[in-house]
Scaffold this motif. Structure first.
Motif, mmCIF file in Angstrom:
data_model
loop_
_atom_site.group_PDB
_atom_site.id
_atom_site.type_symbol
_atom_site.label_atom_id
_atom_site.label_comp_id
_atom_site.label_asym_id
_atom_site.label_seq_id
_atom_site.Cartn_x
_atom_site.Cartn_y
_atom_site.Cartn_z
ATOM 1 N N SER A 503 -6.437 -14.298 -14.741
ATOM 2 C CA SER A 503 -6.675 -15.073 -13.827
ATOM 3 C C SER A 503 -7.988 -14.823 -12.832
ATOM 4 O O SER A 503 -8.020 -13.741 -12.175
ATOM 5 N N LEU A 504 -8.863 -15.711 -12.728
ATOM 6 C CA LEU A 504 -10.191 -15.599 -12.044
ATOM 7 C C LEU A 504 -10.154 -16.309 -11.002
ATOM 8 O O LEU A 504 -9.626 -17.675 -10.954
ATOM 9 N N PRO A 505 -11.040 -15.920 -9.801
ATOM 10 C CA PRO A 505 -11.132 -16.705 -8.516
ATOM 11 C C PRO A 505 -11.751 -18.177 -9.088
ATOM 12 O O PRO A 505 -12.646 -18.124 -9.839
ATOM 13 N N ALA A 506 -11.384 -19.248 -8.424
ATOM 14 C CA ALA A 506 -11.829 -20.374 -8.766
ATOM 15 C C ALA A 506 -13.501 -20.488 -8.291
ATOM 16 O O ALA A 506 -14.048 -21.127 -9.147
ATOM 17 N N ASN A 507 -13.912 -19.414 -7.664
ATOM 18 C CA ASN A 507 -15.528 -19.382 -7.354
ATOM 19 C C ASN A 507 -16.000 -18.338 -8.183
ATOM 20 O O ASN A 507 -17.007 -17.636 -7.427
ATOM 21 N N TYR A 508 -15.569 -18.046 -9.070
ATOM 22 C CA TYR A 508 -16.256 -16.992 -9.881
ATOM 23 C C TYR A 508 -17.491 -16.787 -10.108
ATOM 24 O O TYR A 508 -18.305 -17.634 -10.470
ATOM 25 N N ASP A 509 -17.937 -15.512 -9.729
ATOM 26 C CA ASP A 509 -19.545 -15.140 -9.735
ATOM 27 C C ASP A 509 -19.939 -14.216 -10.804
ATOM 28 O O ASP A 509 -19.171 -13.072 -10.712
ATOM 29 N N SER A 510 -20.142 -14.531 -11.793
ATOM 30 C CA SER A 510 -20.592 -13.616 -13.023
ATOM 31 C C SER A 510 -21.604 -12.342 -12.730
ATOM 32 O O SER A 510 -21.561 -11.553 -13.404
ATOM 33 N N THR A 511 -22.195 -12.491 -11.715
ATOM 34 C CA THR A 511 -23.091 -11.398 -11.279
ATOM 35 C C THR A 511 -22.314 -10.382 -10.431
ATOM 36 O O THR A 511 -22.891 -9.305 -10.076
ATOM 37 N N LYS A 512 -21.069 -10.579 -10.079
ATOM 38 C CA LYS A 512 -20.366 -9.657 -9.416
ATOM 39 C C LYS A 512 -19.461 -8.830 -10.189
ATOM 40 O O LYS A 512 -18.936 -9.539 -11.160
ATOM 41 N N ARG A 513 -19.090 -7.852 -9.748
ATOM 42 C CA ARG A 513 -17.833 -7.011 -10.127
ATOM 43 C C ARG A 513 -16.698 -7.037 -9.268
ATOM 44 O O ARG A 513 -16.901 -6.811 -8.084
ATOM 45 N N TYR A 514 -15.562 -7.628 -9.736
ATOM 46 C CA TYR A 514 -14.341 -7.740 -8.710
ATOM 47 C C TYR A 514 -13.407 -6.783 -8.712
ATOM 48 O O TYR A 514 -13.180 -6.020 -9.877
ATOM 49 N N PRO A 515 -12.456 -6.525 -7.734
ATOM 50 C CA PRO A 515 -11.387 -5.828 -7.954
ATOM 51 C C PRO A 515 -10.360 -6.293 -8.896
ATOM 52 O O PRO A 515 -10.204 -7.312 -8.930
ATOM 53 N N LEU A 516 -9.647 -5.355 -9.467
ATOM 54 C CA LEU A 516 -8.763 -5.870 -10.554
ATOM 55 C C LEU A 516 -7.198 -5.506 -10.066
ATOM 56 O O LEU A 516 -7.065 -4.302 -9.638
#
Length: 744
Positions: A503-516
């Motif tokens: 499940s990804l944020p609707a505004n997923y940004d491929s240049t960022k690393r997200y908390p999981l």
């Protein structure tokens, strides 16, 4: 910080973007594209936990309890079209396409009332239903009459095939000194009766520890086959807890591994004479998975296994003489899951078996005890359930043939041959209930972006579906929900293929690393349906996490359905070992692919998922920044005996080391990262005292943790009222924000 090696496996994702309107389930959905790189940023849902979980549900109230009229022309179902929890009775006409609300009882209901439990057609437009364990009859003009008022806990309504009799189970008046047993007496009442206490008792025992657990009508309506459970040798346990300002006691019948367990007998009662005959098995303590009378009423099958689910045996009995023959048997030393199902073949020509004898759950036909089972379906996919359409010599089944996360409906001739898909082309989960003539099916359908709804399937027109209900509130469609798809990756330990739901944020940004956040972790956690796992109301907390900038991952760990016997049997004797390796493989993969910040990974789960959470924090320091364990099964010595299908028997030269190796209570020494435990004090499934035992050990070792105690809460701690759900989920959100999202 842990280092990760690149797997080299291409990312495979089925991403279905949420829309501002209803999803058209007839539209094909692909499973081939990764998150769009550089996708335009759009806001996710801004709803709070309070707004996600409210009395008038944002996602609506799911339609349940489907029941067909004898002629297959009308369907009953339980629903609330306004989103409140109380389900009234509705009907749907196949001919006109009109749905009608038959009861209005929810208008005067209290918020905590869950509504009507079951409804079935009688005759002349009348409907029998249960409410609060009481039997009611609704006449054609809408008048509701309470009947059988001298009985409590009425359930399991079933009308005889000829339509003349209604059978049901009621509770047993418990001995005042002992109120722990469920009780279960079997009654039969003429459907023509309109009032009074006229049912006659046909099976059951005055001792509430000996009870009718289930039953089936014979095709000629002259007899009933039933399952009688006997808990008299099982231990009773006191669960003391404080709630409402005073000491309480939840006394339960509860076996641990090695204790006496429920003894099960299958009997048949002849309704004309009132006589009952039981059909004995060599081991009455072994579980029964299926039983059924042949259509001519002359034979009975009983499908069962040993407690460890390693040996599957089907006995067939001559009803008149009770003579028994071993019809089918197969032993697999590392077999894990008791997913077998059995039914009579058309014309009573032997049995249809759902078994994984070739390594995958498929259908077989065995005409006689001496015959070799003939395989009907095959392939590297599995069947979850099936029904026999005897009139047309075909089998309907639900399987994941299209993709692991799917549950699609198919049919195949009993003789074998071409498999035909009956459900629509849309990915998702289908749960059909067939009309008696198999012309139509009431189908509960849901997918990752659509809460469950009732659809009518015309089985003569494969791929067609008519939507009957629309449950979400208008505000649901105004939100931008998570972008959900599927990732495939190998185990970093043995290379076995694994699948995750992402499940990804609707505004997923491929240049960022997200908390999981990994979780909620459990077996069978990867399925294309709204909210992922439906056993807990985690759809809202998952959406909340994603909207707050987390990625959420679920992994189909070993021991799960759908990927074959070789995949799941490696979980044998391996609670808290192979399974948590699979979870780590998912984390490694997402870190390698640039989705996730390796310093900001959280994990959570409840029950078995709590076991995996604590084991992961202890055995894999540095992989997870923090974990939350709900009602954690920390001590497999206190598991249900049936769990021996994974953890093995409590005997042998490797004991007690084998059980201690699978128990977080004995394996928590390595925990260094933040841990929160959430547990209800009344829990009879996973004892709160086991959580106390763990915390005592951690305090002695000066290990830090946070404990959220829910006074009087049961095992389903997140399902017991909005106040408690909101409280617990807010505690979780605050904990993960402090320890994962905002970790420096």
């Amino acid at each position: 910080m842990i280092s990760y090696s690149v797997s080299g496996r291409a990312l495979v994702v089925a991403l279905m973007l949420a829309t501002a309107g209803p999803v058209n389930i007839a539209a094909a959905q692909t499973q081939s594209h990764a998150p769009a790189q550089g996708t335009a940023k759009v806001p996710g849902t801004t709803l709070s936990i309070d707004e996600l979980y409210r009395a008038k549900s944002l996602i609506g109230t799911t339609p349940e309890g489907y029941s067909w009229s004898a002629d297959g022309a009308t369907l009953l179902f339980l629903w609330n079209d306004e989103g409140y929890g109380f389900r009234d009775i509705w009907s749907y006409s196949v001919k006109t396409g009109k749905k009608t609300r038959l009861t209005m009882l929810g208008r005067d209901a209290k918020p905590e009332q869950r509504g009507i439990g079951q409804a079935v057609f009688l005759d002349r437009g009348r409907v029998a239903f249960t409410l609060g364990g009481q039997l009611h009859i609704r006449s054609a003009n809408g008048t509701v009459t309470k009947v059988e008022t001298d009985k409590q806990g009425i359930r399991k309504l079933a009308v005889s095939p000829d339509g003349r009799q209604l059978a049901f189970v009621s509770g047993t008046p418990a001995d005042p000194r002992n109120r722990v047993a469920p009780g279960g007496l079997l009654w039969v009442r003429d459907t023509a009766a309109t009032a009074g206490n006229v049912a006659r008792r046909v099976a059951g025992d005055d001792d509430p520890k000996v009870y009718v657990d289930s039953f089936h009508w014979s095709d000629d309506s002259r007899a009933i086959a039933f399952e009688q459970a006997d808990d008299r040798l099982m231990p009773e346990r006191d669960i003391y807890y404080y709630a409402k300002g005073e000491l309480q006691n939840n006394r339960v019948i509860r076996a641990f591994p090695g204790d006496e367990t429920t003894k099960t007998r299958i009997g048949i009662v002849d309704l004309a004479s009132g006589t009952t005959r039981f059909y004995e098995r060599p081991e009455a303590k072994d579980p029964v998975w299926d039983y059924g009378l042949s259509r001519d009423g002359k034979r009975l099958f009983i499908s069962g296994s040993d407690m460890e689910a390693k040996a599957h045996t089907v006995y067939v009995y001559d009803v008149a003489s009770a003579a028994r023959e071993t019809f089918y048997t197969l032993r697999e030393p590392k077999h894990l899951r008791p997913d077998w199902k059995v039914a009579w073949a058309p014309g009573d020509n032997g049995l249809i078996l759902l078994t994984d004898r070739d390594g995958w759950l498929h259908l077989y036909h065995q005409p006689s005890a001496k015959a070799k089972p003939r395989q009907i379906t095959s392939g590297k996919w599995e069947i979850a359930s099936f029904e026999v359409d005897a009139a047309h010599n075909q089998l309907y089944f639900v399987s994941n043939q299209s993709y692991l996360s799917d549950r699609q409906l198919y049919r195949v001739p009993v003789a074998g041959g071409r498999i035909e898909r009956v459900s629509t082309a849309a990915a998702g989960t289908n749960e059909p209930v067939y009309a008696p003539d198999f012309r139509h099916a009431a189908n509960f359908y849901t997918n990752d972006t659509t809460p469950g709804e009732l659809y009518l399937l015309d089985l003569a027109k494969p791929g067609s579906a008519t939507q009957v209900t629309k449950s979400p509130q208008p505000e649901f469609y105004a939100q931008i929900w998570a972008n959900i798809g599927y990732v495939e990756f190998p185990s970093h330990v043995d290379g076995l293929p694994l699948v995750g739901r992402l499940s990804l944020p609707a505004n997923y940004d491929s240049t960022k690393r997200y908390p999981l956040i990994v979780g909620s972790v459990y077996s069978d956690a990867v399925q294309n349906q709204w909210g992922g796992r439906r056993a807990h109301p985690t759809w809202g907390i998952d959406q909340y996490f994603v909207a707050q900038g987390y990625i959420v991952l679920n992994v189909n760990v070993r021991g799960s359905w759908g990927q074959g016997r070789d995949h799941n049997q490696t979980q044998y004797n391996s609670y808290g070992e192979t399974d948590i390796n699979d979870l780590e493989s998912g984390v490694r993969y997402l870190v390698d692919k640039g989705y996730v910040d390796p310093k900001r990974v959280g994990i959570w789960g409840s029950s078995y998922g709590g076991l995996m959470t604590i084991m992961s924090l202890s055995k894999k320091p540095g992989v997870y920044a923090a974990g939350i364990a709900g009602a954690p099964a920390t001590n497999v010595w206190h598991a249900y005996p049936a769990q021996q299908w994974i953890m093995g028997p409590p005997t042998g030269k490797d004991m007690p080391a084998r059980y201690e190796a699978q128990s977080a209570l004995y394996q928590a020494q390595g925990i260094k990262d933040p841990l929160m435990i959430i547990h209800g004090t009344r829990d009879p499934v996973v004892l709160y005292s086991d959580t106390v035992a763990l915390t005592e050990k951690m305090i002695a070792r000066e290990q830090m943790f946070e404990l959220v105690t829910l006074p009087g809460a049961n095992h389903g701690w997140d399902t017991e009222g909005l106040d408690q759900t909101r409280f617990a989920f807010k505690k979780m959100a605050d904990f993960f924000d402090r320890t994962v999202k905002n970790k420096k």
